[in-house]
Design a protein around this motif. Structure first.
Motif, short mmCIF file in Angstrom:
data_model
loop_
_atom_site.label_atom_id
_atom_site.label_comp_id
_atom_site.label_asym_id
_atom_site.label_seq_id
_atom_site.Cartn_x
_atom_site.Cartn_y
_atom_site.Cartn_z
N TYR A 142 0.82 -1.22 0.00
CA TYR A 142 0.00 0.00 0.00
C TYR A 142 0.85 1.27 0.00
CZ TYR A 142 -2.81 3.87 1.68
OH TYR A 142 -3.39 5.11 1.83
N TRP A 145 3.80 1.32 -2.86
CA TRP A 145 3.41 1.07 -4.25
C TRP A 145 2.06 1.71 -4.60
CZ3 TRP A 145 0.91 -4.03 -6.16
CH2 TRP A 145 0.68 -3.95 -7.53
N LEU A 146 0.96 1.20 -4.03
CA LEU A 146 -0.38 1.59 -4.48
C LEU A 146 -0.71 3.05 -4.22
CD1 LEU A 146 -2.39 -1.52 -3.24
CD2 LEU A 146 -1.77 -1.00 -5.60
N LYS A 147 -0.30 3.57 -3.09
CA LYS A 147 -0.74 4.90 -2.68
C LYS A 147 -0.40 5.97 -3.70
CE LYS A 147 -0.69 8.08 1.26
NZ LYS A 147 -0.27 8.26 2.67
N ARG A 148 0.74 5.84 -4.36
CA ARG A 148 1.18 6.89 -5.28
C ARG A 148 1.04 6.50 -6.75
NH1 ARG A 148 6.10 10.03 -2.24
NH2 ARG A 148 5.76 9.21 -0.15
N THR A 149 0.42 5.36 -7.03
CA THR A 149 0.37 4.91 -8.42
C THR A 149 -1.03 4.71 -8.98
OG1 THR A 149 0.58 2.59 -7.73
CG2 THR A 149 2.62 3.78 -8.27
N THR A 150 -2.04 4.54 -8.14
CA THR A 150 -3.37 4.22 -8.65
C THR A 150 -4.47 4.84 -7.81
OG1 THR A 150 -4.96 2.41 -9.02
CG2 THR A 150 -3.27 2.05 -7.36
N ASN A 153 -5.92 2.99 -4.83
CA ASN A 153 -5.01 2.80 -3.69
C ASN A 153 -5.76 2.42 -2.42
OD1 ASN A 153 -6.16 5.34 -3.34
ND2 ASN A 153 -4.24 6.45 -3.69
N GLY A 157 -5.53 -1.22 -0.92
CA GLY A 157 -4.76 -1.03 0.31
C GLY A 157 -5.58 -1.18 1.57
#
Length: 318
Positions: A142, A145-150, A153, A157
């Motif tokens: 989360y 990776w995820l928080k700043r890419t999609t 998130n 996450g």
């Protein structure tokens, strides 16, 4: 008093005053998030069909809480750059200059290792391993990776925040079953509308920080629609849980009332446009966000009540 004390420069005095205290390090552990982790893990542990010695139960919840706090410290270490930009987070210990990033990293890693090892020793290896996976998921999957890419998130996450009742259940039973995953699903489905409501009235923060929250990438109109859709799915899940082994009349009553209120709030958000929101400073969205905090607490509280009543032949569907 020595001459050196009288001659101390204002900058050195200010430096001493700005040194981190216990409260700053405790803040690194995200105590508000930790309180949710503790409560849902406790419900998962007590709802399990296996009695647990009070001391072992205390140790299990303590180490799960420490693991949750360790995740928070690692999250703040990694997100220090965007925390400095966002109004909501710029007073956190690292952006405020109270705690060095390296200190937060060391604290997070140390507490992670300790919590996983001690939970495994206090309960079972499976519980310790699952706590380790949860920390990894929150920090790496989360936060990094995820928080700043999609814009998804918070959806994907959100699983990290939904794992504690599963860990509590595993700590008690040493195994899996459907019931802890119903508690997981309840938190997982609750997370998007909860955070998207926050994002509606805090969008400028995410804009400034470059975080691709749904409000930034797709706009507030799409976010309102998503809140309504997820709230409908959440209500169906919450009401269905009432007829599982962790549900019962108490839970059903709570779920009916809360989900009716939550659905009405989501519909009100969906119907509003930006002019309506600006006119009352996002009053409806703020109210929905506050209700969402009560929503999860009372659902898990009802599950706990059902579990505590079962030994007396009163909980669940007798």
């Amino acid at each position: 008093m020595s001459d050196a004390s009288f001659n101390a420069s204002p900058s050195r005095i200010a430096s001493r005053q700005d040194e981190a205290g216990f409260g700053d390090y405790f803040t690194l552990l995200k105590p508000r998030v930790m309180s949710l982790v503790v409560f849902t893990a406790l419900v998962g542990l007590l709802a399990a069909p296996v009695p647990v010695h009070p001391f072992i139960a205390f140790c299990a919840i303590l180490f799960i809480a420490i693991g949750g706090g360790a995740s928070g410290a690692l999250n703040m270490w990694w997100d220090a750059d965007i925390d400095r930009v966002m109004k909501r987070t710029k007073k956190r210990p690292i952006p405020a200059g109270k705690v060095e990033p390296g200190e937060a990293l060391a604290l997070g890693l140390a507490l992670s290792g300790m919590s996983v090892m001690m939970l495994a020793l206090a309960t079972n290896v499976f519980a310790g391993a699952f706590l380790a996976f949860t920390i990894f998921f929150y920090v790496v999957v989360y936060t990094m990776w995820l928080k700043r890419t999609t814009p998804q998130n918070i959806v994907i996450g959100g699983a990290a925040g939904a794992f504690p009742p599963v860990i509590g259940w595993i700590a008690a039973t040493g195994g899996m079953s459907v019931e802890p995953w119903l508690m997981f699903a309840l938190t997982f489905m609750w997370t998007p509308p909860h955070f998207w409501a926050l994002a509606l009235f805090m969008r400028s923060d995410y804009d400034d920080a470059g975080v691709p929250m749904l409000t930034v990438t797709h706009g507030r109109r799409a976010t309102r629609v998503h809140i309504l859709v997820y709230t409908i799915l959440l209500a169906l899940l919450a009401l269905g849980t009432a007829f599982s082994d962790i549900g019962g009349p108490v839970y059903l009553t709570v779920a009916l009332v809360l989900n009716a209120l939550f659905l009405m709030g989501a519909v009100r958000i969906w119907r509003r446009d930006e002019n309506d929101s600006e006119a009352d400073n996002f009053g409806v969205e703020r109210s929905f966000f506050k209700l969402s905090l009560l929503y999860l607490f009372l659902h898990f509280g009802a599950i706990l009540v059902e579990a505590l009543l079962k030994p007396y032949g009163l909980g669940g569907w007798q």
